[in-house]
Each structure stands twice: as C-alpha cells, then as structure tokens.
Design a protein around this motif. Structure first.
Motif, mmCIF file in Angstrom:
data_model
loop_
_atom_site.group_PDB
_atom_site.id
_atom_site.type_symbol
_atom_site.label_atom_id
_atom_site.label_comp_id
_atom_site.label_asym_id
_atom_site.label_seq_id
_atom_site.Cartn_x
_atom_site.Cartn_y
_atom_site.Cartn_z
ATOM 1 N N ARG A 103 75.430 -45.308 -58.658
ATOM 2 C CA ARG A 103 76.695 -45.394 -57.932
ATOM 3 C C ARG A 103 76.824 -46.803 -57.365
ATOM 4 N NH1 ARG A 103 78.553 -44.827 -52.653
ATOM 5 N NH2 ARG A 103 80.677 -43.999 -52.495
ATOM 6 N N ASP A 104 77.953 -47.446 -57.657
ATOM 7 C CA ASP A 104 78.159 -48.808 -57.166
ATOM 8 C C ASP A 104 78.447 -48.781 -55.670
ATOM 9 O OD1 ASP A 104 78.044 -50.623 -59.544
ATOM 10 O OD2 ASP A 104 79.584 -49.260 -60.263
ATOM 11 N N THR A 105 77.697 -49.559 -54.918
ATOM 12 C CA THR A 105 77.866 -49.608 -53.466
ATOM 13 C C THR A 105 78.321 -50.980 -52.977
ATOM 14 O OG1 THR A 105 75.515 -50.146 -53.205
ATOM 15 C CG2 THR A 105 76.130 -47.810 -53.086
ATOM 16 N N SER A 106 78.504 -51.919 -53.895
ATOM 17 C CA SER A 106 78.955 -53.257 -53.504
ATOM 18 C C SER A 106 80.331 -53.545 -54.095
ATOM 19 C CB SER A 106 77.963 -54.325 -53.983
ATOM 20 O OG SER A 106 78.005 -54.444 -55.393
ATOM 21 N N VAL A 107 81.053 -54.437 -53.431
ATOM 22 C CA VAL A 107 82.389 -54.824 -53.900
ATOM 23 C C VAL A 107 82.326 -55.406 -55.308
ATOM 24 C CG1 VAL A 107 84.238 -56.500 -53.537
ATOM 25 C CG2 VAL A 107 83.408 -55.139 -51.617
ATOM 26 N N VAL A 135 85.637 -52.386 -45.478
ATOM 27 C CA VAL A 135 84.788 -52.392 -46.673
ATOM 28 C C VAL A 135 83.729 -53.489 -46.556
ATOM 29 C CG1 VAL A 135 84.747 -52.783 -49.167
ATOM 30 C CG2 VAL A 135 86.583 -51.426 -48.157
ATOM 31 N N LEU A 136 84.146 -54.681 -46.125
ATOM 32 C CA LEU A 136 83.205 -55.791 -46.006
ATOM 33 C C LEU A 136 82.246 -55.576 -44.838
ATOM 34 C CD1 LEU A 136 85.550 -58.794 -46.785
ATOM 35 C CD2 LEU A 136 84.036 -57.556 -48.319
ATOM 36 N N GLU A 137 82.732 -54.962 -43.776
ATOM 37 C CA GLU A 137 81.853 -54.649 -42.641
ATOM 38 C C GLU A 137 80.756 -53.668 -43.073
ATOM 39 O OE1 GLU A 137 84.337 -53.190 -39.537
ATOM 40 O OE2 GLU A 137 85.461 -55.081 -39.347
ATOM 41 N N ARG A 138 81.124 -52.695 -43.883
ATOM 42 C CA ARG A 138 80.141 -51.724 -44.395
ATOM 43 C C ARG A 138 79.132 -52.414 -45.280
ATOM 44 N NH1 ARG A 138 83.008 -47.593 -48.019
ATOM 45 N NH2 ARG A 138 82.793 -49.276 -49.541
ATOM 46 N N GLU A 139 79.577 -53.378 -46.067
ATOM 47 C CA GLU A 139 78.662 -54.060 -46.993
ATOM 48 C C GLU A 139 77.659 -54.953 -46.248
ATOM 49 O OE1 GLU A 139 79.769 -56.991 -50.485
ATOM 50 O OE2 GLU A 139 80.118 -54.915 -51.045
ATOM 51 N N ARG A 140 78.028 -55.442 -45.097
ATOM 52 C CA ARG A 140 77.124 -56.317 -44.328
ATOM 53 C C ARG A 140 75.997 -55.555 -43.664
ATOM 54 N NH1 ARG A 140 82.141 -58.442 -42.143
ATOM 55 N NH2 ARG A 140 82.804 -60.255 -43.348
ATOM 56 N N LYS A 141 76.174 -54.246 -43.478
ATOM 57 C CA LYS A 141 75.165 -53.443 -42.764
ATOM 58 C C LYS A 141 73.917 -53.227 -43.613
ATOM 59 C CE LYS A 141 78.534 -50.989 -39.920
ATOM 60 N NZ LYS A 141 79.136 -49.681 -39.592
#
Length: 200
Positions: free
Chosen positions: A84-88, A194-200
C-alpha cells in the motif's frame, strides 16, 4: 470414473462465472475502442445537461472522480496485493504508471514537483486519449479540454487512497509558431494535512 471426474472439474473451472474468478485473471487493460465509445456517450450525456464549457468540464471531472474512486481497490489488488502506497510520490507514481497503463495503454509523459509549493505536483501527458475521440463543437473550440475527465480520475484515485487533493487539467499556452498545443498538464495540489501526515 476418476478421469471423467477430473475432466469435468477442469471443464467447470473453465466455465466458472466471471464473478467467481480470481482478481488476478482477466484482461489488464481497458479496450481503446470500448473506452472511446463509452466516453463519446458520456460526453453527449454531459453536453445536454450544461450551459457552457466550464460546466461541461466540471461534469466530466465529476464522472472521472466516480470512476477513479470505484476502480482503485481493483487496480491495487491486481497489481500490488501486498503493498500500500503511503507516500505522495509513491501514489502518484502508481497512478501515472499502473493506473494509466490500465486505462489508456501507456504511461504519462512525466511527473514533476513544483519548485514553488511542496503541496503541488504536475503530471504531463501528450495527446490525452479523451481528446482524441471527441469532435469539440465549434462554439467550444479552444475553451474545452476533455482531459478534465482524466483530472477527475486522478482525484478519485487519490481520494480512494486517502490522499485528498484538487486536480485541474490545464493546457499550456501555444508556442510562438501558433501551433495548437496538444499537451495537458494535470495540476495536483494536496491538502496540507497530507504533507503533515507524511512528515510524522
């Protein structure tokens, strides 16, 4: 008796109802002729229900979103059942390669990140398939881009994958020669969450 039973079992498998077949079987691409026929009917349906080019593009986008939302899980199950892709970048690469090949028989031309905003990405496509099979009415020439349907597809796939974004289909200005530009740029702008989630 055992041989007859074995033959009947193999025959039953061959004649298995399409609903019961594993997802990995079957044709992996949408027929170009089938797509062109269905899209022409969709275009006519939308055209009869709007007043101008902007309304028509919005209607095509809505329909594209509906198709994208409904097909993502099938595309993932057939092509990446355990991933499952989890990155933008990962989900955009999946869309511009796997999803595009399935629907249009080819990949997009390029994927680029905006140098001005980390939320924005550009997908470039030469001669989008929806534009190839529609004779745009004279009064809408130069004002209508049927690739808005593809913009809706992208947004539908992203929404289904939990990457909320807005997507626009833009035609860059023509060059100095005045030749008509056949490239469409899909401008994808992700929600800040979306970007905030990716930084975590």
């Amino acid at each position: 008796a055992e041989q007859r039973e074995s033959r009947s079992s193999r025959s039953a498998l061959r004649e298995m109802d399409i609903v019961a077949r594993p997802l990995s079987q079957g044709q992996r691409q949408v027929s170009r002729s089938a797509f062109s026929l269905l899209f022409a009917e969709l275009f006519q349906y939308c055209q009869q229900r709007v007043q101008d080019a902007n309304g028509l593009e919005e209607k095509l986008k809505e329909l594209g979103h509906s198709v994208g939302w409904r097909t993502l899980n099938l595309l993932v199950a057939r092509n990446r059942p355990r991933k499952r892709d989890t990155s933008v970048v990962g989900i955009l690469q999946f869309i511009t390669t796997v999803c595009w090949r399935t629907f249009f028989g080819r990949e997009t031309n390029s994927l680029q990140r905006s140098t001005q905003s980390e939320c924005e990405y550009f997908i470039y496509e030469n001669d989008p398939v929806p534009n190839l099979y529609i004779s745009v009415p004279r009064e809408l020439e130069g004002r209508l881009n049927c690739a808005s349907f593809n913009a809706g597809l992208i947004r539908g796939w992203l929404d289904a994958a939990q990457f909320p974004a807005t997507v626009r289909a833009v035609v860059p200005p023509s060059d100095k020669s005045g030749a008509r530009n056949t490239t469409t740029v899909y401008v994808v702008r992700f929600e800040p969450s979306v970007l905030e989630r990716e930084r975590k």
